[in-house]
Motif scaffolding. Structure first.
Motif, PDB file in Angstrom:
ATOM      1  N   PRO A 372      71.052  48.086 -30.269  1.00 18.16           N
ATOM      2  CA  PRO A 372      71.967  46.942 -30.387  1.00 18.16           C
ATOM      3  C   PRO A 372      71.175  45.653 -30.585  1.00 18.16           C
ATOM      4  CG  PRO A 372      72.528  48.295 -28.489  1.00 18.16           C
ATOM      5  CD  PRO A 372      71.250  48.834 -29.011  1.00 18.16           C
ATOM      6  N   GLY A 373      71.681  44.783 -31.447  1.00 17.83           N
ATOM      7  CA  GLY A 373      71.012  43.498 -31.687  1.00 17.83           C
ATOM      8  C   GLY A 373      69.875  43.597 -32.695  1.00 17.83           C
ATOM      9  N   VAL A 393      72.530  44.013 -37.905  1.00 14.85           N
ATOM     10  CA  VAL A 393      73.412  45.181 -38.049  1.00 14.85           C
ATOM     11  C   VAL A 393      74.689  44.869 -37.280  1.00 14.85           C
ATOM     12  CG1 VAL A 393      73.673  47.642 -37.594  1.00 14.85           C
ATOM     13  CG2 VAL A 393      71.436  46.709 -38.222  1.00 14.85           C
ATOM     14  N   ALA A 394      75.780  44.731 -38.018  1.00 18.25           N
ATOM     15  CA  ALA A 394      77.029  44.316 -37.378  1.00 18.25           C
ATOM     16  C   ALA A 394      77.736  45.492 -36.734  1.00 18.25           C
ATOM     17  CB  ALA A 394      77.946  43.671 -38.417  1.00 18.25           C
ATOM     18  N   TRP A 395      77.575  46.676 -37.315  1.00 16.09           N
ATOM     19  CA  TRP A 395      78.272  47.855 -36.767  1.00 16.09           C
ATOM     20  C   TRP A 395      77.542  49.116 -37.194  1.00 16.09           C
ATOM     21  CZ3 TRP A 395      81.588  47.240 -33.033  1.00 16.09           C
ATOM     22  CH2 TRP A 395      82.428  48.270 -32.657  1.00 16.09           C
ATOM     23  N   THR A 396      77.601  50.138 -36.367  1.00 16.47           N
ATOM     24  CA  THR A 396      77.037  51.435 -36.754  1.00 16.47           C
ATOM     25  C   THR A 396      78.016  52.509 -36.328  1.00 16.47           C
ATOM     26  OG1 THR A 396      76.041  51.840 -34.601  1.00 16.47           O
ATOM     27  CG2 THR A 396      74.676  50.682 -36.212  1.00 16.47           C
ATOM     28  N   ASN A 397      77.819  53.716 -36.812  1.00 15.64           N
ATOM     29  CA  ASN A 397      78.587  54.805 -36.197  1.00 15.64           C
ATOM     30  C   ASN A 397      77.984  55.002 -34.802  1.00 15.64           C
ATOM     31  OD1 ASN A 397      76.222  55.737 -37.337  1.00 15.64           O
ATOM     32  ND2 ASN A 397      77.007  57.763 -37.797  1.00 15.64           N
ATOM     33  N   PRO A 398      78.810  55.330 -33.807  1.00 17.84           N
ATOM     34  CA  PRO A 398      78.292  55.365 -32.431  1.00 17.84           C
ATOM     35  C   PRO A 398      77.188  56.388 -32.228  1.00 17.84           C
ATOM     36  CG  PRO A 398      80.613  55.963 -32.503  1.00 17.84           C
ATOM     37  CD  PRO A 398      80.247  55.591 -33.883  1.00 17.84           C
ATOM     38  N   GLU A 399      77.145  57.402 -33.101  1.00 20.38           N
ATOM     39  CA  GLU A 399      76.093  58.414 -32.971  1.00 20.38           C
ATOM     40  C   GLU A 399      74.716  57.794 -33.182  1.00 20.38           C
ATOM     41  OE1 GLU A 399      78.587  58.543 -35.095  1.00 20.38           O
ATOM     42  OE2 GLU A 399      79.846  60.241 -34.518  1.00 20.38           O
ATOM     43  N   SER A 400      74.677  56.619 -33.810  1.00 19.64           N
ATOM     44  CA  SER A 400      73.388  55.990 -34.107  1.00 19.64           C
ATOM     45  C   SER A 400      72.992  54.962 -33.055  1.00 19.64           C
ATOM     46  CB  SER A 400      73.447  55.318 -35.474  1.00 19.64           C
ATOM     47  OG  SER A 400      73.812  56.256 -36.429  1.00 19.64           O
ATOM     48  N   GLU A 401      73.817  54.897 -31.995  1.00 16.64           N
ATOM     49  CA  GLU A 401      73.536  53.962 -30.911  1.00 16.64           C
ATOM     50  C   GLU A 401      72.667  54.684 -29.880  1.00 16.64           C
ATOM     51  OE1 GLU A 401      77.304  52.185 -29.810  1.00 16.64           O
ATOM     52  OE2 GLU A 401      76.554  51.964 -27.769  1.00 16.64           O
ATOM     53  N   PRO A 402      71.819  53.987 -29.136  1.00 16.40           N
ATOM     54  CA  PRO A 402      71.071  54.671 -28.070  1.00 16.40           C
ATOM     55  C   PRO A 402      72.050  55.266 -27.057  1.00 16.40           C
ATOM     56  CG  PRO A 402      70.281  52.422 -28.382  1.00 16.40           C
ATOM     57  CD  PRO A 402      71.515  52.555 -29.201  1.00 16.40           C
ATOM     58  N   PRO A 403      71.648  56.300 -26.320  1.00 20.00           N
ATOM     59  CA  PRO A 403      72.586  56.958 -25.398  1.00 20.00           C
ATOM     60  C   PRO A 403      73.183  55.964 -24.402  1.00 20.00           C
ATOM     61  CG  PRO A 403      70.467  58.088 -25.451  1.00 20.00           C
ATOM     62  CD  PRO A 403      70.312  56.866 -26.286  1.00 20.00           C
TER      63      PRO A 403
END
Ligand code: FAD
Ligand code: NAP
Length: 667
Positions: A372-373, A393-403
């Motif tokens: 994030p950020g 990065v304004a948005w990602t698919n949640p699978e690409s977010e850290p756990p």
């Protein structure tokens, strides 16, 4: 030339040769060479031992500063980690211990040094003669102190010479050697700090923007030292061989020619990178800068290599570092954007949005984690060839977010999101434009998160998809906006690449309260952070219990840039208890005031006053909707807004444990 001639005259006077060498240089040559060693070439007169010692001091002083910053960062991370572990399962009241800084010196240091502008307030607000001419920004207090010390140390090292104790020509030769060696040594941090992959960014968690400031100043030092090096050479050479011969000495002499090319290249860089020119023609600047930097590095390398000068090992480090950084970037771009199985490449969807912006979605062929950020560099060859532009990065698919931790799928059905989006004024901006939004069509966060868990167990993680919001300026961003406006459904399908993601090293997980200020397109920096914090808070893996988002936009249309994502956020479990939003519309064409039934979303047709917002958060108890535990303030947007937030934070630094980060963009 007048400077060089002045140097030459000075040298002739001090060497005792008062004759006009330009007219009778052959006589002078005979005269000088018969009685004095030639201090104008090779290492004659150069004090190598002291040069080496001073170079070591210079490098050691840089390392000492880095070590102090690293120690401070380690202390900061340790405190944050302890706070997070203690607070993540605690209630709001149980975080009270962290509400105040326990030392007097830490808030003082933050107020007077770490967050301080040079003077009272101005730091990132650009100095502008008109809207088109931007003279850059003023470094902060910490930056100024470090830069001043650095410049002074270079001046001291250069001028540490045995005045009057030896022949003047020998002293000038010593100056030539000193300035030359220091210029080459300074090139190591110069090139290191220019790189997007500078390892210090990750190690010290300091942004590229800060390092870029040092890159610019070290560059100026290198150029001045190189000019001194040439002038000192010329002073001795012309005094010994005469002016005419000095000017002709370059022909057929690869050693001198390569040095001259490098210095002329540096002088070009000095003028070409002046802030006003740089900002007005950024891409032209960047092309010119990179080509000329290549010429300069090549010139200096050949200059040192021909005579195998002692500074050559430093130059090997500079060139080696530069090549490695470039190769790493290329390999990373290829890896990220080309799938290894079906040879898929990154697909791009560009959608024009109301309010002169585009949503640009990159569908990568691979999965990668985006913190994030973070920001990425976007390559859109159809519009800007090989050039890359940085975007958060304004948005990602949640699978690409850290756990985030296990999620409980209890979506907030009574969300006020729909009411915000259905408000009449926004309907106009969002629905009437009838735009095709990939994000709107995709399943929502929780549904995808549930899928994700099952995919992880099957080891089939979907590839990354990320979206940017690009506000139209005058270059590439305007081109894509205009092209998308002309396209069917105002949408373009094309190909492109991303490089990154970079940064995203702010760990907000240990703060009970997070206040985020965004101006215009600056909202992009915060959205994934909010989503991540809400998800983690629901899973009880972070200390955060309260998030305040303050977003200032010029007109209501800008709200549609992020409407689908905001809707997802507003439906997240725990959102009502945690997230309050203050939206300020500064140039609204009609009435813009709105308050949601629970008062957690407020829309005002006014300019935001960061101090007032911070007072509301900081000076109230948790039970009254005030701050919980330690507080983090983040700002991303125009420099003037960031300065306002910085001032408000510094004025309240004693009210509680308060930290801030400014996502700035000053290069
Ligand atoms: C870390 C970071 C994140 C950003 N995130 C966003 C975002 O989410 N949304 C958004 O709208 N804007 C964002 N920006 C700003 C965005 O990068 C610029 O607005 C964009 O590059 C302008 O492109 P242009 O060709 O239209 O610029 P121009 O109109 O030609 O120039 C405007 C200014 O943009 C900057 N700029 C231009 N080209 C480049 C380049 N190749 N690399 C770096 N800077 C350049 C220069 O300062 C220039 O003065 C971000 C900037 C940074 C540094
Ligand atoms: N990661 C990053 O570094 C990153 C990410 C995204 C964007 N950005 C940068 O953020 C900036 C956003 O620019 P923009 O053109 O989208 O924004 P903008 O339209 O110029 O301004 C957005 C809002 O901020 C308000 N504002 C400005 N100064 C203020 C102040 N001193 N006090 C209170 N409110 C103030 C404006 O109010 P008024 O109308 O009254 O002026 C306006 O409502 C750009 O410079 C962009 O490069 C950086």
């Amino acid at each position: 030339m007048p400077i060089i001639q002045g140097f030459s005259r000075l040298a002739r006077e001090i060497t005792g040769n008062k004759r006009d060498t330009s007219n009778s240089h052959s006589d002078t040559t005979t005269y000088n060479s018969s009685i004095r060693p030639d201090y104008s070439s090779g290492l004659a007169g150069v004090n190598l031992e002291l040069d080496l010692k001073l170079s070591t001091w210079l490098v050691s002083s840089i390392c000492a500063v880095l070590f102090v910053v690293l120690a401070m960062r380690a202390f900061h991370l340790f405190t944050a980690y302890t706070r997070q572990i203690h607070s993540m399962q605690s209630s709001s009241l149980e975080q009270n211990y962290w509400t105040y800084d326990r030392t007097w010196w830490l808030p003082w240091l933050k107020r007077e040094f770490i967050y301080a502008p040079l003077g009272n307030k101005r730091h990132n607000r650009e100095w502008q003669l008109s809207q088109a001419v931007n003279y850059g920004t003023l470094p902060g207090r910490a930056h100024t102190i470090l830069l001043t010390l650095y410049v002074l140390s270079n001046i001291v090292y250069c001028t540490l010479l045995p005045y009057g104790k030896q022949e003047a020509a020998k002293t000038i030769a010593e100056l030539r050697g000193r300035a030359g060696v220091l210029a080459v040594v300074n090139m190591i941090p110069l090139v290191l700090l220019a790189g997007r992959n500078n390892p210090l960014i990750k190690l010290l968690r300091i942004s590229f923007d800060n390092f870029n400031l040092f890159h610019r100043w070290i560059g100026r030092i290198v150029i001045l030292e190189s000019i001194v090096h040439v002038c000192a050479w010329y002073a001795n050479y012309s005094a010994r061989h005469g002016v005419d011969k000095s000017l002709n000495s370059f022909s057929g002499n690869i050693f001198l020619t390569s040095g001259l090319v490098a210095v002329l290249g540096m002088i070009f860089l000095l003028f070409q990178s002046l802030s006003a020119l740089r900002h007005a023609f950024y891409e032209t600047f960047l092309h010119g800068h990179q080509i000329m930097a290549f010429v300069v590095l090549g010139g200096v390398y050949i200059h040192l290599d021909v005579e195998k000068l002692p500074a050559l090992p430093y130059m090997n480090m500079v060139v080696g570092g530069w090549i490695v950084e470039r190769i790493l970037r290329l390999v990373w771009i290829l890896w990220l954007n080309i799938g290894y199985k079906r040879r898929e490449t990154t697909k791009v969807i560009i959608e024009a949005l109301p309010g002169e912006a585009c949503r640009v979605t990159f569908q990568l062929p691979r999965h990668t984690i985006i913190r994030p950020g973070s920001h990425v560099y976007a390559y859109l060859p159809k519009f800007s060839w090989w050039m890359s532009h940085p975007f958060s990065v304004a948005w990602t698919n949640p699978e690409s977010e850290p756990p985030t931790g296990p999620l409980v799928a209890d979506r907030d059905e009574n969300s006020e999101g729909s009411s915000l989006l259905n408000k009449e004024t926004l309907d106009h901006a969002i629905v009437e434009e009838g735009l095709v939004s990939a994000a709107l069509k995709s399943p929502n966060y929780l549904e995808r998160e549930a899928d994700y868990s099952s995919l992880i167990t099957k080891r089939k993680i979907p590839p990354t998809s990320l979206s940017l919001i690009c506000a139209a300026r005058t270059g590439m961003t305007r081109k894509i906006y205009e092209a998308a406006m002309q396209a069917p459904a105002r949408t373009i399908f094309t190909s492109g690449f991303i490089e990154g993601a970079y940064a995203g090293h702010d760990n907000l997980a240990s703060y009970g309260t997070v206040v985020m200020f965004a101006g215009g397109a600056g909202i992009t920096h915060h959205l994934v952070q909010i989503r991540h914090l809400l998800a983690c808070a629901h899973a009880r893996t972070v200390a955060t219990r309260k998030i305040v988002l303050v977003w200032s936009v010029r007109d209501l249309e800008a709200l549609s840039w992020v409407a689908p994502w905001m809707d997802e956020i507003l439906k997240m479990p725990g959102r009502r208890e945690m997230l309050t939003m203050h939206l300020f519309v500064t140039k609204a064409r009609g009435p813009a005031d709105y308050v949601s039934p629970s008062r957690s979303i407020e829309l005002k047709g006014a300019r935001c006053q960061p101090g007032v917002i911070l007072d509301k958060v900081l000076r109230r108890a948790p039970s009254e909707g005030g701050r919980v535990g330690a507080c983090f303030v983040s700002v991303c947007g125009p420099g003037a807004l960031a300065d306002e937030v910085r001032k408000a934070v510094r004025e309240r630094i004693w009210v509680g444990a308060l930290e801030m980060n400014e996502e700035s963009f000053t290069w």
